[in-house]
Motif scaffolding. Sequence first.
Motif, PDB file in Angstrom:
ATOM      1  N   HIS A  88      -6.901   3.025   6.821  1.00 41.78           N
ATOM      2  CA  HIS A  88      -7.088   3.106   5.371  1.00 41.78           C
ATOM      3  C   HIS A  88      -7.684   1.808   4.827  1.00 41.78           C
ATOM      4  CE1 HIS A  88      -6.028   3.393   1.086  1.00 41.78           C
ATOM      5  NE2 HIS A  88      -5.973   4.705   1.275  1.00 41.78           N
ATOM      6  N   ARG A  89      -7.210   0.669   5.323  1.00 41.51           N
ATOM      7  CA  ARG A  89      -7.747  -0.612   4.881  1.00 41.51           C
ATOM      8  C   ARG A  89      -9.190  -0.801   5.336  1.00 41.51           C
ATOM      9  NH1 ARG A  89      -8.186  -5.767   6.851  1.00 41.51           N
ATOM     10  NH2 ARG A  89      -7.260  -5.156   8.833  1.00 41.51           N
ATOM     11  N   ASN A 121     -11.027   8.098   2.874  1.00 41.66           N
ATOM     12  CA  ASN A 121      -9.617   7.932   2.522  1.00 41.66           C
ATOM     13  C   ASN A 121      -9.146   9.055   1.613  1.00 41.66           C
ATOM     14  OD1 ASN A 121      -9.138   5.630   4.017  1.00 41.66           O
ATOM     15  ND2 ASN A 121      -9.650   4.232   2.349  1.00 41.66           N
ATOM     16  N   GLN A 141       0.831  -1.205   0.000  1.00 38.85           N
ATOM     17  CA  GLN A 141       0.000   0.000   0.000  1.00 38.85           C
ATOM     18  C   GLN A 141       0.868   1.258   0.000  1.00 38.85           C
ATOM     19  OE1 GLN A 141      -3.432   0.162  -0.309  1.00 38.85           O
ATOM     20  NE2 GLN A 141      -2.914   2.326  -0.596  1.00 38.85           N
ATOM     21  N   ARG A 172     -11.281   1.319   3.159  1.00 42.86           N
ATOM     22  CA  ARG A 172     -11.236   0.847   1.776  1.00 42.86           C
ATOM     23  C   ARG A 172     -12.175  -0.323   1.568  1.00 42.86           C
ATOM     24  NH1 ARG A 172      -6.150  -0.020   1.656  1.00 42.86           N
ATOM     25  NH2 ARG A 172      -6.134  -2.304   1.776  1.00 42.86           N
ATOM     26  N   THR A 190      -5.556   9.028   3.258  1.00 41.37           N
ATOM     27  CA  THR A 190      -4.449   8.915   2.309  1.00 41.37           C
ATOM     28  C   THR A 190      -3.454  10.054   2.480  1.00 41.37           C
ATOM     29  OG1 THR A 190      -5.865   7.767   0.709  1.00 41.37           O
ATOM     30  CG2 THR A 190      -3.846   8.801  -0.128  1.00 41.37           C
ATOM     31  N   TYR A 214     -15.218   4.659   2.064  1.00 38.76           N
ATOM     32  CA  TYR A 214     -13.967   4.749   1.306  1.00 38.76           C
ATOM     33  C   TYR A 214     -13.645   6.189   0.910  1.00 38.76           C
ATOM     34  CZ  TYR A 214     -16.764   5.382  -2.923  1.00 38.76           C
ATOM     35  OH  TYR A 214     -17.636   5.877  -3.866  1.00 38.76           O
TER      36      TYR A 214
END
Length: 608
Positions: free
Chosen positions: A364-365, A377, A250, A368, A382, A374
């Motif tokens: 983040h995962r 992020n 990632q 996601r 991010t 999502y």
Amino acid sequence: MITPDFELSQDPDFLTVIIRVPYARVSELDLFFEGEDFKFYAKPYFLRLTLPGRVVEDGREKASYDTDKGVFTIQLPKESPGQYFEGLDMLTSLLAPKKSRTAKPLVEEIGVPAEEEEEEEEEFDWEIEQTLYKEAAEGPVPLQCYYGFGNLRSGVFQRLQDELSDVIDVKDPDQTPTDERKMKRLEAEAAKFDPDHYLADFFEDEAIQHILKYKPWWVDAHKKMMALQGESQNHGSHTLVIFSDEEREQLRKFTNKSYLLDKRSRHLVYLGLIDILLAYCYEIRVNEGDKNVESSWNVRKLSATLCWLECFTSIHDVLVSFGRRVVCYPLYRHFGLVTRAFNDTVMILQLGRAAVLKCLLDIHRIFRESDPAYILNDLFITDYCIWIQKIKSKKLAALSESLQKTTLAKSHLGFELEELEAAAVLVLEEESKLTAAGMVSRQQLPSSESETSDSEESSSTSSSETEGSDSNERESSTAEDGKINPLQGMLQEERTAPLIDCNGLRQGTNALTFEASDEKSKASLQSTSVPGKLIEELEKQMHTAMRLSEQPEGLASASGFALREQEENHVSEPVRFSKVTTGKGDFLEVPSKTNPLLFLCSTNEDED
């Protein structure tokens, strides 16, 4: 070109670069390193790194290749032996090309010579499409609000309002100023707070105490760091925090960016980082490190930065907001979870950038893999993952120190939790006192019942003896004049009243005791003769009443209740009794009120 999987490590003299290039054409290998630049090429892989320290080519460099695993191991001598290179696990920042960081605009107009300007004028497109000029409509200019990482975004929700309505709580954020967002957030939290839910978790906290005992991965890492702190000054957090293959992958996918943040924006970013980490620590602790469908909801709901696009001004405001949301929204609403998440966040910040980055990658995962979340992020996580790799460790150390000095009490949350708990404790104390008093009375009850039963037994025995003599007198008097002396009714009343009272059947009913005004009952008794069978049946009823009087209080009350039910349906009983006892037609008349003698006989019939 493909960016290969790589990782860096170091010792006092060498920097080691491990590059995984399966199925590479090793015959076309090209390697270059000088100063802070490192370049590697083996078709179809290309890797360019900006090292955090300087290396030198002096003949000590080494390289090896494992053909089975497809791994290159390259050792580069340090220009200054013993120097510690920071940020070797910040892979995204290492991939960035070296360039100067300035505050100049990213797009800059550069002047051109006058001759070129004249040439451009000749090439002007005269066929360009033209539109009529329209004056701007009068009225207030639409308000444009900013949010996201460092307040760098705006207008996102105008295009994605349907998508983000399930992610954030603030309505129309593009037109809602920061102060108004905060006010609406406080109103929503006040409406959501449930005192019953909070008190239930406060008193019945077995599951919560189990959760508080859980130790996430950063607890052991922090203990190791504290143990190594006195041994070496240059201990890297990368030795304590290990990234998984998925996390390294990632990091390679992130696009490197540079963020031009002013002082106020940097302040907002640091406070937002604390808020997000607090929510993440709560989520990890309550689920004991496992992820479920509620993980995304927990993180974004407990973080006002994510849920309300809040812009905090102090660390204390961050803690108050997090504490309020913990006691309002999730399944476990306990102040102990607030303080434990606070301590966990301090540990993570003390561990340094690697620990913070690992937590951000996990968030983040989580987002996601969640359909509506999502987008957070893109708005926050991010950018945090990229930005955290470029800040200095001293900044995080100072942030953790400031957080550790900040205090949070229940009184700061504004829900009067201490008063609520004190009132609940008083109620429980009163209930415990009443329960204790009831237990004492129940313990004293069997002894008093035994004494009462003894006295009843003696009185019943004496009354039965008296009954035998009275029955003889009654037979003689009946033989003489064929009528019952009116005094016998009064005497019978005195004899039957204690028995009925001991069985709990005297109070509240006129059908169980003889009344002086009950003229119809007396008339029915005086107008009929009493045969021997009736007297024998009455004697049996007396013994039955004595046996009932020796029963416990609970059974006596139950029998009293059954007798009351029979009393209500007693109209048909006298007729059946007269046929059974006499066998010669109707011996007893059906009175308008219930006759106690008939009542006792019907009770015996039910028992038989």
